[in-house]
Enzyme design. Structure first.
Site, PDB file in Angstrom:
ATOM      1  N   GLU A  56      -7.955   5.734  11.964  1.00 62.00           N
ATOM      2  CA  GLU A  56      -7.155   5.507  13.189  1.00 62.00           C
ATOM      3  C   GLU A  56      -6.303   6.369  13.723  1.00 62.00           C
ATOM      4  OE1 GLU A  56      -2.561   4.551  11.257  1.00 62.00           O
ATOM      5  OE2 GLU A  56      -3.476   4.072  10.135  1.00 62.00           O
ATOM      6  N   ASP A  67       0.407  -1.098  -0.272  1.00 62.94           N
ATOM      7  CA  ASP A  67      -0.174  -0.089   0.270  1.00 62.94           C
ATOM      8  C   ASP A  67       1.059   1.176  -0.191  1.00 62.94           C
ATOM      9  OD1 ASP A  67      -0.133   0.853   3.093  1.00 62.94           O
ATOM     10  OD2 ASP A  67      -0.495  -1.210   2.770  1.00 62.94           O
TER      11      ASP A  67
END
Length: 424
Positions: A130, A41
Site C-alpha cells: 500500500e 488482523d
C-alpha cells in the site's frame, strides 16, 4: 425533426453498446462466496493479546503480521503465533511490502518465507502492498507480480492481495489480480461496492473496520470477514506428506521436505539417505548451491542404496509395536498421546521434538504402542493448553496433583493458565 430523432436514437444505441462493452470489465465487486468467518488482523500495535478471550468473542481467523521489507520481523510474531495456535484459531500471515524494484520484491518474498518457516498456516499468505514510494503504476504492478510469484515458488502456497478501495480501482491491474485473490479494506456499506470498476470481480475477505474492540485486546483492532476460499490449499502439497513411488512397485517412500534455514542439499541428502544429484534432478533445481528456506522438495528415501530409517525412536521391530502416524489438521500432541495410550513426553522423546506445542500437518510421528522407552525423566516440562486441568495433567503423566502443586509452587490448584510451563 425525423432526422434529429433518428440521430438521437443512433447515438443512444452507440452509447448502450459502449456501456455494455465497458461493463465486461468488472463494475461489481462482491464476495466470491458467503462471508462465514469472523477474523482480525494483528501486529505489534496490539501488544499482549489474550487469545482465549478473543476465541470466546467468536473470532475464528487471525492474520498475523510476520515481516516487513527485508530485515524487519514483527516483534510479536512468535508470541502471537504460539498463543493463537494454543487456542485453536485458524492462522494466516501477511507481509508489508516496501520494495521499489522487482529484485527487492523477490528478496522480500524470500524474507517473508524465512520468517514463517516451520509454522503451520491455515489461510492463504497475504501481500500487504500500500506504500509505493514514487514508483510508477506499471512498476507497482510488476513489483506486486514478482513478489507473489516468488513467494509461491518458495513456499508452494497460494497468495492473496490486501488492498484498499482506491488502489483496487486505480492502481492494481489484471496482471496482479490474476496472481492473487482480493482481501479488501473497506469501512462503508459493502453494498456500495457493486458499482466499482476493478481488475477483480470478487473478494474473499473484507476488512470492515480499523477500530474494532473485542475482549482480550486493549485498544483498536482491525476486524475482518472471510469466505471459505481464504483457507489454504497448498499448490505443491503439505510439507511432510508421505506417499509411495509407483516407479518402484510402491516399495519406495517419498516425502515432501520443507527447506529450513541453514540447510544445504548435501545435508538434506545425507538426512534421507539419498544423493544431491537425485534431489536436484527430481525437483529441477538449476543451482545445487542455491536453495531457499520454505522451498518444498520431493525426496525418495534411500536412493543411494542405504536402508536408512528416517523415523527416530529405534529400529522397526515388531516386538516394540511401533507405528507411524501422519499429523492431521487440528491435531495436538496431547490428543495423539491420548489416542495411543502414551504420554506427550514419550512422543517428544521418540521424535526429537524441540517444541511440543509446535507440530506440522502432514509430518509423521513414530509411536511405540507398548510404551517402550516411555518413562519420563525428572524435570521434564509440559506447557498448559486450553482445556487442561491439573488432575488431567497428573493422570496423563502418572503423577499426582499434590506433586505438581508442590514442584511448581502453585497456590491455587484450580487456576492454571494456557501457556504456563509446568515441571512434571
Amino acid at each position: 425533426m425525423f432526422f434529429i430523432k433518428k440521430r438521437i436514437l443512433r447515438c443512444a444505441v452507440v452509447l448502450l453498446i459502449l456501456n455494455l462493452m465497458y461493463s465486461i470489465h468488472s463494475f461489481a465487486l462482491s464476495p466470491q462466496d458467503e462471508l462465514i468467518y469472523e477474523g482480525i488482523d494483528i501486529s505489534v500495535w496490539q501488544r499482549d493479546i489474550d487469545f482465549y478471550q478473543v476465541k470466546n468473542e467468536g473470532i475464528e481467523i487471525v492474520y498475523i503480521k510476520a515481516s516487513q521489507g527485508t530485515n524487519l520481523i514483527d516483534p510479536y510474531l512468535e508470541t502471537n503465533y504460539k498463543n493463537a495456535k494454543a487456542n485453536n484459531l485458524k492462522i494466516g500471515f501477511y507481509h508489508f511490502l516496501t520494495a521499489t524494484t522487482v529484485a527487492q520484491a523477490e528478496a522480500e518474498a524470500s524474507f517473508f518465507a524465512s520468517a514463517i518457516e516451520g509454522k503451520e498456516v491455515d489461510c492463504k499468505l497475504a501481500m500487504d502492498y500500500e506504500q509505493f514510494y514514487g514508483v510508477s503504476k506499471n512498476g507497482i504492478n510488476e513489483i506486486g507480480v514478482a513478489f507473489i510469484k516468488k513467494l509461491k515458488q518458495i513456499t508452494g502456497k497460494d497468495v492473496i492481495v490486501y488492498s484498499n478501495l482506491n488502489n483496487v480501482k486505480n492502481t492494481f491491474e489484471d496482471n496482479v489480480a490474476s496472481e492473487g485473490k482480493l482481501w479488501i479494506a473497506y469501512y462503508s456499506n459493502p453494498n456500495n461496492l457493486t458499482g466499482v470498476q476493478s481488475s477483480w470481480d470478487t473478494y474473499i475477505g473484507i476488512q470492515y473496520t480499523s477500530t474494532g474492540r473485542i475482549a482480550g485486546i486493549n485498544g483498536n483492532v482491525d476486524r475482518d470477514r472471510f469466505s471459505k476460499e481464504i483457507l489454504m490449499a497448498d499448490l505443491q502439497g503439505s510439507a511432510g506428506n508421505n506417499n509411495q513411488d509407483s516407479s518402484n512397485n510402491g516399495s519406495v517412500q517419498i516425502v515432501n521436505y520443507v527447506v529450513k534455514t541453514g540447510d544445504t542439499l548435501s545435508k538434506i541428502a545425507m538426512q534421507f539417505g539419498t544423493t544431491v544429484a537425485e534431489i536436484a534432478q527430481r525437483n529441477k533445481i538449476p543451482n545445487v548451491n542455491l536453495i531457499y528456506p520454505g522451498q518444498i522438495f520431493e525426496i525418495i528415501i534411500g536412493t543411494d542404496g542405504s536402508n536408512n530409517n528416517t523415523q527416530t525412536g529405534g529400529s522397526n521391530n515388531n516386538s516394540q509395536q511401533n507405528i507411524t502416524y501422519k499429523i492431521k489438521r487440528g491435531d495436538t500432541l496431547w490428543k495423539i498421546a491420548k489416542n495411543y495410550g502414551v504420554t506427550i513426553q514419550d512422543i517428544v522423546k521418540w521424535n526429537n521434538i524441540k517444541n511440543q506445542n509446535l507440530i506440522y500437518t502432514g509430518n509423521t510421528l513414530v509411536i511405540y504402542k507398548n510404551g517402550v522407552g516411555g518413562s519420563i525423566n525428572s524435570g521434564s516440562t509440559y506447557t498448559v493448553i486450553r482445556g487442561d486441568t491439573l488432575s488431567q495433567i497428573a493422570l496423563r503423566f502418572g503423577t499426582t496433583v499434590n506433586r505438581l502443586v508442590q514442584v511448581n509452587g502453585i497456590r491455587n490448584p484450580n487456576l492454571i493458565y494456557v501457556g504456563q510451563v509446568l515441571v512434571i
